[in-house]
Design a protein around this motif. Sequence first.
Motif, short mmCIF file in Angstrom:
data_model
loop_
_atom_site.label_atom_id
_atom_site.label_comp_id
_atom_site.label_asym_id
_atom_site.label_seq_id
_atom_site.Cartn_x
_atom_site.Cartn_y
_atom_site.Cartn_z
N PHE A 109 -10.27 26.00 -1.57
CA PHE A 109 -11.12 25.73 -0.41
C PHE A 109 -10.98 24.30 0.08
CE2 PHE A 109 -13.31 24.99 -4.33
CZ PHE A 109 -13.92 23.76 -4.16
N ILE A 110 -10.14 23.49 -0.61
CA ILE A 110 -9.98 22.09 -0.20
C ILE A 110 -8.83 22.01 0.80
CG2 ILE A 110 -9.42 19.77 -1.00
CD1 ILE A 110 -10.53 20.71 -3.77
N ASP A 111 -9.09 21.53 1.99
CA ASP A 111 -8.00 21.44 2.96
C ASP A 111 -7.09 20.25 2.63
OD1 ASP A 111 -9.42 19.27 3.80
OD2 ASP A 111 -9.72 19.95 5.85
N SER A 112 -5.93 20.22 3.29
CA SER A 112 -4.91 19.24 2.91
C SER A 112 -5.40 17.81 3.12
CB SER A 112 -3.64 19.49 3.72
OG SER A 112 -3.91 19.35 5.09
N LYS A 113 -6.24 17.60 4.13
CA LYS A 113 -6.68 16.23 4.41
C LYS A 113 -7.54 15.71 3.26
CE LYS A 113 -8.94 13.40 7.89
NZ LYS A 113 -9.95 13.36 8.94
N LEU A 114 -8.52 16.53 2.86
CA LEU A 114 -9.37 16.12 1.75
C LEU A 114 -8.56 16.05 0.47
CD1 LEU A 114 -12.14 15.44 0.61
CD2 LEU A 114 -12.60 17.89 0.39
N GLY A 115 -7.63 17.00 0.30
CA GLY A 115 -6.78 16.99 -0.88
C GLY A 115 -5.99 15.70 -1.00
N GLY A 116 -5.44 15.24 0.13
CA GLY A 116 -4.71 13.98 0.14
C GLY A 116 -5.60 12.82 -0.29
N VAL A 117 -6.82 12.83 0.21
CA VAL A 117 -7.75 11.76 -0.11
C VAL A 117 -8.12 11.80 -1.59
CG1 VAL A 117 -10.06 10.86 0.33
CG2 VAL A 117 -8.65 11.64 2.23
N ILE A 118 -8.29 13.02 -2.14
CA ILE A 118 -8.63 13.15 -3.56
C ILE A 118 -7.50 12.58 -4.43
CG2 ILE A 118 -8.95 14.83 -5.43
CD1 ILE A 118 -10.51 16.55 -3.36
N PHE A 160 0.81 -1.22 0.00
CA PHE A 160 0.00 0.00 0.00
C PHE A 160 0.85 1.27 0.00
CE2 PHE A 160 -3.20 -2.65 2.57
CZ PHE A 160 -3.76 -3.15 1.40
N LEU A 161 2.15 1.09 0.18
CA LEU A 161 3.01 2.26 0.41
C LEU A 161 2.99 3.31 -0.71
CD1 LEU A 161 5.99 0.54 2.22
CD2 LEU A 161 4.34 2.10 3.21
N PRO A 162 2.97 2.90 -2.01
CA PRO A 162 2.97 3.96 -3.04
C PRO A 162 1.77 4.89 -2.88
CG PRO A 162 3.30 1.80 -4.03
CD PRO A 162 3.00 1.56 -2.60
N PHE A 163 0.62 4.31 -2.57
CA PHE A 163 -0.59 5.12 -2.47
C PHE A 163 -0.62 5.89 -1.15
CE2 PHE A 163 -1.38 1.64 -5.38
CZ PHE A 163 -1.73 2.36 -6.50
N TYR A 164 -0.01 5.29 -0.13
CA TYR A 164 0.12 5.97 1.16
C TYR A 164 1.01 7.20 1.00
CZ TYR A 164 0.70 6.18 6.30
OH TYR A 164 0.71 6.56 7.62
N ALA A 165 2.07 7.07 0.20
CA ALA A 165 2.97 8.21 -0.04
C ALA A 165 2.21 9.33 -0.75
CB ALA A 165 4.17 7.77 -0.88
N ILE A 166 1.36 8.95 -1.69
CA ILE A 166 0.57 9.96 -2.42
C ILE A 166 -0.39 10.65 -1.45
CG2 ILE A 166 -1.24 10.25 -4.16
CD1 ILE A 166 0.23 8.07 -5.81
N LEU A 167 -1.00 9.87 -0.59
CA LEU A 167 -1.93 10.43 0.41
C LEU A 167 -1.24 11.48 1.27
CD1 LEU A 167 -4.71 10.04 2.03
CD2 LEU A 167 -3.43 8.47 3.45
N ARG A 168 -0.01 11.15 1.69
CA ARG A 168 0.69 12.05 2.62
C ARG A 168 1.36 13.21 1.91
NH1 ARG A 168 4.51 8.72 6.45
NH2 ARG A 168 5.47 8.38 4.44
N ALA A 169 1.55 13.08 0.57
CA ALA A 169 2.28 14.13 -0.15
C ALA A 169 1.51 15.44 -0.16
CB ALA A 169 2.57 13.67 -1.58
N ILE A 170 0.17 15.35 -0.06
CA ILE A 170 -0.65 16.57 -0.13
C ILE A 170 -0.78 17.13 1.29
CG2 ILE A 170 -2.81 17.55 -0.96
CD1 ILE A 170 -1.05 16.14 -3.11
#
Lengths: 427, 279
Positions: free
Chosen positions: A307-316, A291-301
Motif C-alpha cells: 500500500f506504500i506508493d513509490s514516492k513514500l517508499g523512496g522517502v522511507i 547528497f548524491l548517494p542518498f539522492y540515488a537511493i531516493l530515486r531508486a524506489i
Amino acid sequence: MAHESSYVPGNFVEKWIDDRLPIIRWSKEHLMDYPTPKNLNYWWTFGAILAFMLAVQIITGIVLAMHYTPQIGLAFDSVEHIRRDVNGGRIIQSVHATGASMFFAAMYIHMFRGLYFGSYKAPREVIWILGVLLFVLVVTTAFMGYVLPWGQMSFWAATVITNIVGAIPVIGTPILELLRGGFAVDNATLNRFFSLHYLLPFVIAAVVALHIWALHVPGNNNPIGVEVKSSRETVPFHPYYTMKDLFAVVVFCIPFAWFAFFAPDILGHPDNYIMANSQVTPAHIVPEWYFLPFYAILRAIDFNILFIDSKLGGVIFFAGAILVLFVVPWLDTSKVRSGTFRPIFKWFFWLFIANFVFLTWLGSAPAEGIYVLLSKVATAYYFIYFLIVLPLLGRFETPRPLPTSISEAVLAKHESPVTAQPVTASH
Amino acid sequence: MIKTKSIIGALLVSMLFAAVPAVAQEAAHATPEIQKEQWSFSGPLGTFDRDQLQRGFQVFREVCSSCHSARLLAFRNLGEPGGPEFTEGQVKALAAEYQITDADGVKRPGIPADHWPAPFANDQEARDANGGALPPDMSVLAKARGTTQPFPWWILNYFTAYSEGGPDYIHALLNGYGTPPAGTEIPEGKYYNAVFPGHAIGMAPPLSDGAVTYEQTEGASVPLTVDQYSRDVASFLMWVAEPHLASRKEAGFQVIIFLVVFAGLMYLVKRRLWASVAH
C-alpha cells in the motif's frame, strides 16, 4: 579516560580562579593531558580537520551574513556583490562554498574510518550516535546554505528536497507548508532557511562538544581496536596529537586552497549562476555531490510496495539510509573492533565504499534506462551491508588473532631492537 | 609504512570526492562534445590578456549589448586592474556616452559608478523585440554555461582546475551556426545551432567576418573573423563574470606555496617530536 589531574595552580591568581571556576584545570586535563593511544594513524586526524572546517565555515559565514540579503529579488545579486565589491569577499565566499565540499569530504572519511575500525562498538556507541546526529545536522545546514544564493539549482533543489517531507502521510503537507512558509518555495522559504542556516552551526558546535565529551570518557579507539592497557600505551594529547593534527590540517588545506582559489565553481553546477526562476525547470535537477548517494537511493524506489506508493517508499529508504547508521553499534555482532583483523569483513567493507562511490555517480546520472536498475542494485547492497552482512558476519567469521596490547602491536611493527624499547613519553 | 589498502581507500574516497559534479554536467545537454580552447586565463597561473579584453569589449558593445543586458557590470570596472584597464578618462568619456535613467525617471549622462544600461526596459519588452526569446543577462553568463567531457576525462578537470567551460561553450556556440542537417526541422524565427541544446536558437547569427573593425595596434595584426571575435568576446564575458579572477589566482598561488612549505616544516617538527615515541 579516568586519570589524576596533574594541574597545580602556578600563582595566586590561578589558585583564586581554580577555587571558583576550575576552567584552567579542565583545559589542562582535556585539551593537553588527555591520554591518547600512541598508535593512531592519519585517518584519526580527520576529527581535528572537521573541527577546523566547522570553525572556517562559521567564521566565513558570519562575514558573509554581514553582506548577504535574504530576499528573493536581491539574494542572487548580493552574493555577486560579495564576490565583486566586498573587500576580500571573493576569497571569503569561495572558501565558504568550497569549504562545504571539503567539510563533507572530511566527514565521509571520518565516518568510513569509524566503520572500518569499529569505533562505534561498546563502550563508544554514544560517540557514534552523536556523530550520526552531527551528520544529519551538517546535511541540513549545507542544504539550506545551498539555497541561499538563489540560483536555479538552489531553487529547484529546495523544491525537490522539501517535497520529500510532503510524502509523509497525514502530517506531511502541514510540515511541508511550515518548512516552506507557504505553498511553494518563495521569499518566506529563503528567509527561514537563512535564519536556520545561521542557527544550526551553533547547534552543531554544541553537539561537537558532546561528541568530544563522550569521546573523553572511554578514550580513543585505535587501529588495532584493543583497549589501552597501561599509561605507557598513551601519549598526552598535547603536544603529540596537537602537532600531528595541525600538520594534517595544513596538508588538508592544500587541496582546499586549490579548489577555493583555482576552481571554486568546479564543485558546483553552472545552472546556479542563473537566477532562480519558478517558471523554468532545469533539464536535470542535481543536488550537490555530497547528497548524491542518498539522492540515488531516493530515486531508486520507483515502484509501489503493497500500500506504500513509490514516492513514500523512496522517502522511507532515503530516511532509512541515514537512520540505519544510528543502530550500527547493535547491528554489528562481531566482538573484534578493527577491520584489520577481520579477513572477510574487509571485502564487504571495501565493496561498501565502492558501492557508495557508485551511488554518488548514479545520483548524478539521469533517472532513466540502465541507471534505474543499477541504482536499485546499489541501494540494495547499501542496506544489505548494514542489515545482513554486519549481523551475520560476526557469527560466522573467524577473526585473525588479536595482539594482546597496543605495546605488543607496536613492538611487532618495529622489530629492530633500538625502537623496540618501551619508551615512556615525557613532556 | 603505507599499506595497499590505505592507498585503495584514499583512491576511492578521493574518487568519491572528485567524481561527481562533472558527471552532473555531463548529463546536462545532448550536444556534440565541445572542444577545450586555449585561454590566457586558464590554469593556476592564468591572467587576462588586456588587449583581448579591450577587443572583446568592443564586440560586446557593438554587437551583444544591443540585445543583452549586463546589470552587474559597472563602467568603473572597465578601468580596474586585471580587466580591460581603460584609462580613467576613457571610462568617464565612455560612461558619458550613455543616458542613465534615475529612479525618479530623469535621464542624465552616465558616470563611472553607473552600471551598464539595459537595452530593454523589462523582460517583456526584450521578448517582444526578439521573437519571444529572452536574451539572457551577460553578467555571469560565462559561468552559467558549461561543457562536458566523457568519462574518464572529466576526472582530469579537478587536477587542471578546468573552469573555462563557459568560454568554451560561448566560443563553440558563436561558431555553431550553419545549415541544419537533413531531417532537422527548425521552427520559423529560429536558427540552427549545432551546440545549442535542442539546436533551435532564437538568436540570429550575431557575428560575421569583418562585422567589427578592431583598432589595430602596431606590430600585431588581429584577424577580423568570427572565430577571433568569439574568442575575444568569450574572454571578455569571463572577465565580466569573474572580474577578480587574476588576483584570486595570484593569491592562490602564494597561498599554496606557503601551505606546501609550512606543511613540510610542520612534518619535520612532528617527526622530531614523535621520534622518542614508538608508535
